[in-house]
Design a protein around this motif. Sequence first.
Motif, PDB file in Angstrom:
ATOM      1  N   ARG A 158       0.825  -1.204   0.000  1.00  0.00           N
ATOM      2  CA  ARG A 158       0.000   0.000   0.000  1.00  0.00           C
ATOM      3  C   ARG A 158       0.860   1.256   0.000  1.00  0.00           C
ATOM      4  O   ARG A 158       0.547   2.234  -0.693  1.00  0.00           O
ATOM      5  CB  ARG A 158      -0.937  -0.003   1.209  1.00  0.00           C
ATOM      6  N   LEU A 159       1.931   1.245   0.801  1.00  0.00           N
ATOM      7  CA  LEU A 159       2.832   2.400   0.814  1.00  0.00           C
ATOM      8  C   LEU A 159       3.457   2.628  -0.555  1.00  0.00           C
ATOM      9  O   LEU A 159       3.569   3.760  -1.026  1.00  0.00           O
ATOM     10  CB  LEU A 159       3.930   2.193   1.863  1.00  0.00           C
ATOM     11  N   PHE A 160       3.879   1.539  -1.190  1.00  0.00           N
ATOM     12  CA  PHE A 160       4.480   1.622  -2.522  1.00  0.00           C
ATOM     13  C   PHE A 160       3.481   2.214  -3.522  1.00  0.00           C
ATOM     14  O   PHE A 160       3.806   3.118  -4.292  1.00  0.00           O
ATOM     15  CB  PHE A 160       4.920   0.228  -2.972  1.00  0.00           C
ATOM     16  N   GLU A 161       2.258   1.710  -3.492  1.00  0.00           N
ATOM     17  CA  GLU A 161       1.257   2.180  -4.443  1.00  0.00           C
ATOM     18  C   GLU A 161       0.904   3.646  -4.207  1.00  0.00           C
ATOM     19  O   GLU A 161       0.663   4.396  -5.146  1.00  0.00           O
ATOM     20  CB  GLU A 161      -0.006   1.311  -4.336  1.00  0.00           C
ATOM     21  N   GLN A 162       0.846   4.060  -2.941  1.00  0.00           N
ATOM     22  CA  GLN A 162       0.367   5.395  -2.618  1.00  0.00           C
ATOM     23  C   GLN A 162       1.479   6.428  -2.521  1.00  0.00           C
ATOM     24  O   GLN A 162       1.207   7.598  -2.221  1.00  0.00           O
ATOM     25  CB  GLN A 162      -0.402   5.348  -1.296  1.00  0.00           C
ATOM     26  N   ALA A 163       2.721   6.048  -2.765  1.00  0.00           N
ATOM     27  CA  ALA A 163       3.826   7.004  -2.692  1.00  0.00           C
ATOM     28  C   ALA A 163       3.579   8.173  -3.646  1.00  0.00           C
ATOM     29  O   ALA A 163       3.147   7.982  -4.781  1.00  0.00           O
ATOM     30  CB  ALA A 163       5.141   6.316  -3.046  1.00  0.00           C
ATOM     31  N   PRO A 164       3.819   9.429  -3.193  1.00  0.00           N
ATOM     32  CA  PRO A 164       3.546  10.582  -4.055  1.00  0.00           C
ATOM     33  C   PRO A 164       4.472  10.672  -5.263  1.00  0.00           C
ATOM     34  O   PRO A 164       4.081  11.174  -6.311  1.00  0.00           O
ATOM     35  CB  PRO A 164       3.737  11.777  -3.115  1.00  0.00           C
ATOM     36  N   GLY A 165       5.700  10.192  -5.132  1.00  0.00           N
ATOM     37  CA  GLY A 165       6.613  10.176  -6.265  1.00  0.00           C
ATOM     38  C   GLY A 165       6.435   8.913  -7.083  1.00  0.00           C
ATOM     39  O   GLY A 165       5.904   7.909  -6.607  1.00  0.00           O
ATOM     40  N   PHE A 166       6.883   8.961  -8.345  1.00  0.00           N
ATOM     41  CA  PHE A 166       6.760   7.767  -9.171  1.00  0.00           C
ATOM     42  C   PHE A 166       7.895   6.783  -8.852  1.00  0.00           C
ATOM     43  O   PHE A 166       9.039   7.179  -8.612  1.00  0.00           O
ATOM     44  CB  PHE A 166       6.722   8.114 -10.663  1.00  0.00           C
ATOM     45  N   ILE A 167       7.533   5.481  -8.805  1.00  0.00           N
ATOM     46  CA  ILE A 167       8.479   4.420  -8.453  1.00  0.00           C
ATOM     47  C   ILE A 167       8.255   3.240  -9.380  1.00  0.00           C
ATOM     48  O   ILE A 167       7.113   2.877  -9.676  1.00  0.00           O
ATOM     49  CB  ILE A 167       8.305   3.953  -6.996  1.00  0.00           C
ATOM     50  N   ALA A 168       9.338   2.643  -9.851  1.00  0.00           N
ATOM     51  CA  ALA A 168       9.257   1.422 -10.642  1.00  0.00           C
ATOM     52  C   ALA A 168      10.536   0.619 -10.429  1.00  0.00           C
ATOM     53  O   ALA A 168      11.567   1.160 -10.013  1.00  0.00           O
ATOM     54  CB  ALA A 168       9.063   1.734 -12.129  1.00  0.00           C
ATOM     55  N   VAL A 169      10.449  -0.687 -10.695  1.00  0.00           N
ATOM     56  CA  VAL A 169      11.608  -1.571 -10.610  1.00  0.00           C
ATOM     57  C   VAL A 169      11.717  -2.318 -11.933  1.00  0.00           C
ATOM     58  O   VAL A 169      10.748  -2.936 -12.389  1.00  0.00           O
ATOM     59  CB  VAL A 169      11.473  -2.569  -9.451  1.00  0.00           C
ATOM     60  N   ALA A 170      12.898  -2.239 -12.556  1.00  0.00           N
ATOM     61  CA  ALA A 170      13.165  -2.939 -13.816  1.00  0.00           C
ATOM     62  C   ALA A 170      14.289  -3.945 -13.581  1.00  0.00           C
ATOM     63  O   ALA A 170      15.334  -3.581 -13.034  1.00  0.00           O
ATOM     64  CB  ALA A 170      13.555  -1.954 -14.911  1.00  0.00           C
ATOM     65  N   GLU A 171      14.073  -5.195 -13.977  1.00  0.00           N
ATOM     66  CA  GLU A 171      15.035  -6.269 -13.722  1.00  0.00           C
ATOM     67  C   GLU A 171      15.631  -6.791 -15.013  1.00  0.00           C
ATOM     68  O   GLU A 171      14.969  -6.826 -16.066  1.00  0.00           O
ATOM     69  CB  GLU A 171      14.345  -7.419 -12.990  1.00  0.00           C
ATOM     70  N   GLY A 172      16.890  -7.232 -14.908  1.00  0.00           N
ATOM     71  CA  GLY A 172      17.543  -7.921 -16.014  1.00  0.00           C
ATOM     72  C   GLY A 172      18.082  -7.009 -17.091  1.00  0.00           C
ATOM     73  O   GLY A 172      17.865  -5.809 -17.091  1.00  0.00           O
ATOM     74  N   PRO A 173      18.823  -7.588 -18.036  1.00  0.00           N
ATOM     75  CA  PRO A 173      19.454  -6.790 -19.101  1.00  0.00           C
ATOM     76  C   PRO A 173      18.446  -6.127 -20.033  1.00  0.00           C
ATOM     77  O   PRO A 173      18.778  -5.141 -20.693  1.00  0.00           O
ATOM     78  CB  PRO A 173      20.310  -7.821 -19.850  1.00  0.00           C
ATOM     79  N   ARG A 174      17.221  -6.643 -20.082  1.00  0.00           N
ATOM     80  CA  ARG A 174      16.191  -6.028 -20.935  1.00  0.00           C
ATOM     81  C   ARG A 174      15.344  -5.031 -20.144  1.00  0.00           C
ATOM     82  O   ARG A 174      14.433  -4.425 -20.693  1.00  0.00           O
ATOM     83  CB  ARG A 174      15.301  -7.093 -21.550  1.00  0.00           C
ATOM     84  N   HIS A 175      15.653  -4.883 -18.856  1.00  0.00           N
ATOM     85  CA  HIS A 175      14.945  -3.929 -17.994  1.00  0.00           C
ATOM     86  C   HIS A 175      13.440  -4.191 -17.998  1.00  0.00           C
ATOM     87  O   HIS A 175      12.626  -3.320 -18.334  1.00  0.00           O
ATOM     88  CB  HIS A 175      15.234  -2.481 -18.417  1.00  0.00           C
ATOM     89  N   GLU A 176      13.057  -5.422 -17.611  1.00  0.00           N
ATOM     90  CA  GLU A 176      11.645  -5.776 -17.576  1.00  0.00           C
ATOM     91  C   GLU A 176      11.012  -5.244 -16.292  1.00  0.00           C
ATOM     92  O   GLU A 176      11.534  -5.405 -15.201  1.00  0.00           O
ATOM     93  CB  GLU A 176      11.490  -7.289 -17.647  1.00  0.00           C
TER      94      GLU A 176
END
Length: 493
Positions: A158-176
């Motif tokens: 819930r904290l992650f979803e409601q964070a006011p700033g934008f957040i994302a995680v990309a994994e691997g060499p293709r940045h999935e």
Amino acid sequence: MDFKALFSLSPNPYVVLDTDLRIVWMNDAYLRVTMSSRDAIMGRKMFDAFPSEPGTESHDLLLDSLMHVIESGEADEIALIRYDIAAPDGTMTQRYWSATHSPICEDGKTRYILQHTVDVTELHGLRRMRDQMGLVKRAGAIQARNTDLEAQTERLRRLFEQAPGFIAVAEGPRHEFQMANIAYRRLVGRDDLIGKPVAEALPEVVDQGFVDLLDEVLASGTPYFGSGEEVFLGADDKREQLFLDFIFQPIFDEQGTASGVFIQGHDVTEGVRAQKRQELLIHELNHRVKNTLAVVQGLASQSFRKIDPDGEARRIFAQRLHALAAAHDLLTRENWQAAKLSETLETAISAATGGDAERFVMNGPLVTLTPQIGVALAMTVHELCTNAIKYGALANDEGRVLLDWTVQPQDDETQRLTISWRETGGPPVTSPERRGFGTRLIEQGFVTQHDGKAVLDYRPDGLVCDIDLAIPMAPTTTVFDKSPADAETLAKA
């Protein structure tokens, strides 16, 4: 579905519930372990067939597990649960169970729940075995830890979803994309990101160099900080210009190798655009002020030509106008915001004395001035420089000028700035018989407009001018020390 053919002969207890938690089938082993009959429980809801008080641990633990299977389509386990049931004579018997709940799906949706129930009452009751093996205790502890971990995971989600700033995680060499919160999905205008490479999910950022930046962060293990960077997001026909503050932070695995990138930032588009509008207005203001000064200089030249044949008055006026223009240029570089006292003094001194500016020694803390006070102080210093060139320390080759300043708090919003101008090494000084216009400007003009005063002391060994005025409260911890000459030697002179 023929549940009877599948499980009726199994020695293990099984019961099948629909999504309304109604019993639709059970095998004989289940009837034996629950001391019930098929006619008594068939078609009844689980909590009607085997009552339990809502709000109790038994009721809520079982209900939560069943609802988790229905909502998620995933199996769930209860390592240990106390759930009392009625004996054939109607008395309640204390029972402990271990249960597994598995979804039975049709067309991709959970239609039924298969419950495998094991009566562990005897195991729970054997204190010696429990003490030796700790099975029940460990099972309860594991159940408690799992429950706590699930709650913590949900809070973090819930904290992650409601964070006011934008957040994302990309994994691997293709940045999935593995994760992307609401702010990030809203920023890029897409919801279908998870599992897709950045280049596929956001093809418009490829040519803008952002995938290359992710490659570099992953390869080097070094974060990248972007400040007010321009990016265009959206489909070709709806592409939008944005400005972002962000960081690409490498994520390291157990071996210390960068395996992904944590993306976090804020949309600063409105702030950047406001800043650009402000800069445009300031440039327009600067242009108009310079044109006005040029007109004033032209009018003065024409006026002085008739009343000042030798040009002395015209020269003095031009110098003062030049000092005003120099102060204006300093404010222009600072976008008409607070300017440093040291820079204001340097600019005014350089404009008035040229190469003799090296004969000045300045010492004092970092002080910022409002535009109005900066202009007033620059004009005052110009007059002091003019006097030093004509009569004081700069009238020969040996003279020096020492400039010291301090600040002291006055109240919660203002402080007193004290500047000491001290000349030394010049010709002997005598008090003038009359006060010239420049002297009146120093003592009664510019500084006094800002709750200040300037006092001239014509000492034989050099002029001293003490300036005191009120300025807004500001940090003064950093020390400025520009000393082309030996300040200590000068101070003893």
